[in-house]
Design a protein around this motif. Structure first.
Motif, PDB file in Angstrom:
ATOM      1  N   ARG A   1       0.851  -1.189   0.000  1.00 61.89           N
ATOM      2  CA  ARG A   1       0.000   0.000   0.000  1.00 61.89           C
ATOM      3  C   ARG A   1       0.883   1.235   0.000  1.00 61.89           C
ATOM      4  N   VAL A   2       0.538   2.211  -0.827  1.00 59.77           N
ATOM      5  CA  VAL A   2       1.254   3.488  -0.877  1.00 59.77           C
ATOM      6  C   VAL A   2       0.223   4.604  -0.885  1.00 59.77           C
ATOM      7  N   GLU A   3       0.458   5.628  -0.078  1.00 64.36           N
ATOM      8  CA  GLU A   3      -0.403   6.807  -0.068  1.00 64.36           C
ATOM      9  C   GLU A   3       0.435   8.044  -0.325  1.00 64.36           C
ATOM     10  N   LEU A   4      -0.035   8.886  -1.233  1.00 65.22           N
ATOM     11  CA  LEU A   4       0.616  10.148  -1.561  1.00 65.22           C
ATOM     12  C   LEU A   4      -0.338  11.293  -1.253  1.00 65.22           C
ATOM     13  N   THR A   5       0.205  12.432  -0.864  1.00 66.59           N
ATOM     14  CA  THR A   5      -0.597  13.638  -0.707  1.00 66.59           C
ATOM     15  C   THR A   5       0.033  14.750  -1.527  1.00 66.59           C
ATOM     16  N   GLY A   6      -0.794  15.720  -1.908  1.00 67.48           N
ATOM     17  CA  GLY A   6      -0.296  16.812  -2.725  1.00 67.48           C
ATOM     18  C   GLY A   6      -1.230  17.995  -2.698  1.00 67.48           C
ATOM     19  N   PRO A   7      -0.899  19.026  -3.461  1.00 67.79           N
ATOM     20  CA  PRO A   7      -1.710  20.254  -3.486  1.00 67.79           C
ATOM     21  C   PRO A   7      -2.980  20.091  -4.296  1.00 67.79           C
ATOM     22  N   ASP A   8      -3.670  21.196  -4.531  1.00 67.24           N
ATOM     23  CA  ASP A   8      -4.910  21.126  -5.296  1.00 67.24           C
ATOM     24  C   ASP A   8      -4.616  20.679  -6.724  1.00 67.24           C
ATOM     25  N   PRO A   9      -5.610  20.079  -7.402  1.00 64.19           N
ATOM     26  CA  PRO A   9      -5.353  19.468  -8.703  1.00 64.19           C
ATOM     27  C   PRO A   9      -4.769  20.402  -9.754  1.00 64.19           C
ATOM     28  N   TYR A  10      -5.127  21.674  -9.721  1.00 67.27           N
ATOM     29  CA  TYR A  10      -4.671  22.591 -10.764  1.00 67.27           C
ATOM     30  C   TYR A  10      -3.228  23.024 -10.544  1.00 67.27           C
ATOM     31  N   ALA A  11      -2.867  23.276  -9.285  1.00 67.76           N
ATOM     32  CA  ALA A  11      -1.462  23.563  -8.990  1.00 67.76           C
ATOM     33  C   ALA A  11      -0.597  22.355  -9.321  1.00 67.76           C
ATOM     34  N   MET A  12      -1.083  21.166  -8.965  1.00 67.05           N
ATOM     35  CA  MET A  12      -0.347  19.939  -9.236  1.00 67.05           C
ATOM     36  C   MET A  12      -0.149  19.731 -10.740  1.00 67.05           C
ATOM     37  N   THR A  13      -1.228  19.902 -11.499  1.00 63.64           N
ATOM     38  CA  THR A  13      -1.155  19.708 -12.941  1.00 63.64           C
ATOM     39  C   THR A  13      -0.166  20.672 -13.576  1.00 63.64           C
ATOM     40  N   ALA A  14      -0.228  21.939 -13.188  1.00 65.14           N
ATOM     41  CA  ALA A  14       0.682  22.934 -13.751  1.00 65.14           C
ATOM     42  C   ALA A  14       2.134  22.583 -13.473  1.00 65.14           C
ATOM     43  N   ASP A  15       2.424  22.192 -12.241  1.00 66.01           N
ATOM     44  CA  ASP A  15       3.811  21.898 -11.885  1.00 66.01           C
ATOM     45  C   ASP A  15       4.304  20.607 -12.526  1.00 66.01           C
ATOM     46  N   LEU A  16       3.441  19.603 -12.630  1.00 69.14           N
ATOM     47  CA  LEU A  16       3.850  18.360 -13.282  1.00 69.14           C
ATOM     48  C   LEU A  16       4.136  18.584 -14.763  1.00 69.14           C
ATOM     49  N   LEU A  17       3.261  19.315 -15.449  1.00 67.76           N
ATOM     50  CA  LEU A  17       3.487  19.589 -16.861  1.00 67.76           C
ATOM     51  C   LEU A  17       4.756  20.411 -17.065  1.00 67.76           C
ATOM     52  N   ALA A  18       4.963  21.394 -16.210  1.00 72.25           N
ATOM     53  CA  ALA A  18       6.156  22.232 -16.352  1.00 72.25           C
ATOM     54  C   ALA A  18       7.418  21.425 -16.097  1.00 72.25           C
ATOM     55  N   TRP A  19       7.404  20.611 -15.045  1.00 76.42           N
ATOM     56  CA  TRP A  19       8.586  19.773 -14.765  1.00 76.42           C
ATOM     57  C   TRP A  19       8.895  18.854 -15.932  1.00 76.42           C
ATOM     58  N   ALA A  20       7.878  18.177 -16.443  1.00 81.03           N
ATOM     59  CA  ALA A  20       8.099  17.234 -17.537  1.00 81.03           C
ATOM     60  C   ALA A  20       8.567  17.942 -18.798  1.00 81.03           C
ATOM     61  N   ALA A  21       8.007  19.123 -19.084  1.00 83.87           N
ATOM     62  CA  ALA A  21       8.397  19.859 -20.283  1.00 83.87           C
ATOM     63  C   ALA A  21       9.858  20.297 -20.203  1.00 83.87           C
ATOM     64  N   VAL A  22      10.259  20.821 -19.065  1.00 84.07           N
ATOM     65  CA  VAL A  22      11.651  21.263 -18.906  1.00 84.07           C
ATOM     66  C   VAL A  22      12.606  20.089 -19.010  1.00 84.07           C
ATOM     67  N   ARG A  23      12.242  18.987 -18.392  1.00 83.51           N
ATOM     68  CA  ARG A  23      13.120  17.811 -18.459  1.00 83.51           C
ATOM     69  C   ARG A  23      13.175  17.255 -19.881  1.00 83.51           C
ATOM     70  N   ALA A  24      12.031  17.216 -20.559  1.00 85.68           N
ATOM     71  CA  ALA A  24      12.008  16.721 -21.930  1.00 85.68           C
ATOM     72  C   ALA A  24      12.825  17.623 -22.847  1.00 85.68           C
ATOM     73  N   ALA A  25      12.738  18.940 -22.635  1.00 89.13           N
ATOM     74  CA  ALA A  25      13.494  19.877 -23.466  1.00 89.13           C
ATOM     75  C   ALA A  25      14.993  19.698 -23.293  1.00 89.13           C
ATOM     76  N   ALA A  26      15.401  19.199 -22.156  1.00 90.99           N
ATOM     77  CA  ALA A  26      16.814  18.942 -21.896  1.00 90.99           C
ATOM     78  C   ALA A  26      17.237  17.537 -22.314  1.00 90.99           C
ATOM     79  N   GLY A  27      16.348  16.821 -22.990  1.00 86.93           N
ATOM     80  CA  GLY A  27      16.680  15.480 -23.469  1.00 86.93           C
ATOM     81  C   GLY A  27      16.476  14.385 -22.453  1.00 86.93           C
ATOM     82  N   GLY A  28      15.609  14.627 -21.465  1.00 88.55           N
ATOM     83  CA  GLY A  28      15.462  13.680 -20.373  1.00 88.55           C
ATOM     84  C   GLY A  28      14.383  12.637 -20.538  1.00 88.55           C
ATOM     85  N   VAL A  29      13.813  12.490 -21.734  1.00 89.60           N
ATOM     86  CA  VAL A  29      12.803  11.462 -21.968  1.00 89.60           C
ATOM     87  C   VAL A  29      13.431  10.294 -22.708  1.00 89.60           C
ATOM     88  N   ARG A  30      13.079   9.085 -22.308  1.00 90.69           N
ATOM     89  CA  ARG A  30      13.620   7.905 -22.964  1.00 90.69           C
ATOM     90  C   ARG A  30      12.501   7.158 -23.687  1.00 90.69           C
TER      91      ARG A  30
END
Length: 368
Positions: free
Chosen positions: A311-340
């Motif tokens: 069993r694993v439980e995660l907590t986080g911020p409101d869905p919109y703040a979470m979505t914005a930060d996840l998309l931004a993190w993934a975009a920056v990492r992908a732009a730096a060649g971090g997707v396989r």
């Protein structure tokens, strides 16, 4: 940063939050949308001392304008929905260009089409497709991946539950409400018996504890059904459940078996779309509880005998703040060649589990 990041839908509620999260991470995205008059002040505000961000006019009703946004190796982030109606131009443009594609959808039919229809085409062009890369459904995928890693070969079934606390007034943005209503009569899916099957949303419920409270969630077709089986070959069942509807959950569960029949009624699907648009014209663009809402996500793994083994439980911020930060993190990492890899990928397949844990933490998602 080796690649451009292009944000389509930058002046919308979710898009604006993504734009701010991108610039907070040091990126200078190209802001794209159909209204140049709204793009310009946002570009000046976020550009800071280095001058306004670049902007581009593009409308999903004009496929050529969307194709012109993106080239090979670029990262295209789109928040323009409802995706089932408006999402294809950006998806098709990214596939054709061999770009990295990210979106904020939570619509099950669109998510499935990305994997089954666009994914094979993306493999041929070298594109990478990361759909539903936000609150729907990254934290559930992460919680389940961690639980599956702990369960090892005993994993037979994994259930994921999403819950919200602190909701007051209008819980969801206009875009989310329009998307939810627009897919009411569309086919859903589930992973059962070791294969993907059609299943209407709400066909099952699951009782689980999250953030110290007992919840009851409705089943929904998430991206977890499409991405988790590849992480754990023994896995035969995947359930994803939303505990968002409170007292309406039992009623929605009772109605769910009728939705495939309702969908066959002439004009029913068009009626659902009209209802969605009608509601969208009468609610605020932004939810009323921003900043106060908290997310809890639970994943539980069971063995063939039904015994819970992880069993694993995660907590986080409101869905919109979470979505914005996840998309931004993934975009920056992908732009730096971090997707396989190429094609349609899940978050773990694209970044690796340890890296995804770090990225989630930067978006405020932590293990309790």
């Amino acid at each position: 940063m080796a690649s451009r990041i292009v944000l389509l839908g930058a002046t919308g509620h979710t898009g604006g939050r993504v734009a701010r999260s991108l610039t907070a991470r040091g990126a200078r995205p190209v802001l794209a949308g159909r209204d140049a008059g709204r793009l310009a002040p946002l570009a000046r505000e976020l550009g800071g001392d280095d001058g306004p961000l670049e902007t581009a006019a593009a409308d999903v009703g004009d496929r050529g304008s969307v194709r012109a946004l993106v080239g090979r190796g670029d990262v295209l982030v789109t928040t323009v929905g409802p995706f089932l109606r408006l999402g294809d131009p950006a998806l098709t443009a990214a596939v054709a260009a061999g770009a990295v594609y990210l979106d904020s959808t939570g619509e099950p039919p669109f998510v499935r089409s990305v994997f089954e229809d666009a994914g094979p085409r993306a493999e041929r062009t070298g594109a990478v497709l990361l759909t539903a890369f936000g609150h729907d459904y990254v934290p559930g995928t992460l919680a389940a991946a961690l639980a599956l890693a702990a369960a090892g070969p005993r994993a037979h079934r994994v259930d994921v539950g999403y819950a919200l606390d602190g909701v007051r007034g209008q819980a969801f943005s206009r875009g989310t409400l329009v998307s939810l209503l627009g897919v009411l009569l569309e086919p859903g899916h589930a992973f059962t018996g070791g294969r993907l099957e059609a299943e209407p949303a709400g066909a099952h419920t699951w009782s689980f504890e999250a953030a110290g409270r007992r919840r009851r969630g409705l089943s929904v077709g998430g991206s977890e059904h499409l991405t988790l089986p590849g992480l754990a070959p023994p896995l035969r069942e995947v359930g994803v459940h939303l505990a968002w509807f409170g007292p309406g959950t039992p009623l929605a569960h009772l109605v769910a078996p009728a939705t495939p029949w309702l969908a066959r009624v002439p004009g029913a699907r068009a009626g659902a779309v009209r209802l969605a648009d009608w509601v969208g014209g009468r609610v605020a663009e932004a939810p009323s509880g921003q900043g106060r809402v908290r997310t809890a996500v639970v994943a539980e793994v069971r063995d063939p005998a039904g015994e819970r083994v992880a069993r694993v439980e995660l907590t986080g911020p409101d869905p919109y703040a979470m979505t914005a930060d996840l998309l931004a993190w993934a975009a920056v990492r992908a732009a730096a060649g971090g997707v396989r890899g190429t094609g349609a990928l899940g978050p773990v397949q694209a970044f690796g589990l340890d890296t995804l844990v770090e990225g989630a933490a930067s978006a405020g998602i932590v293990r309790t």
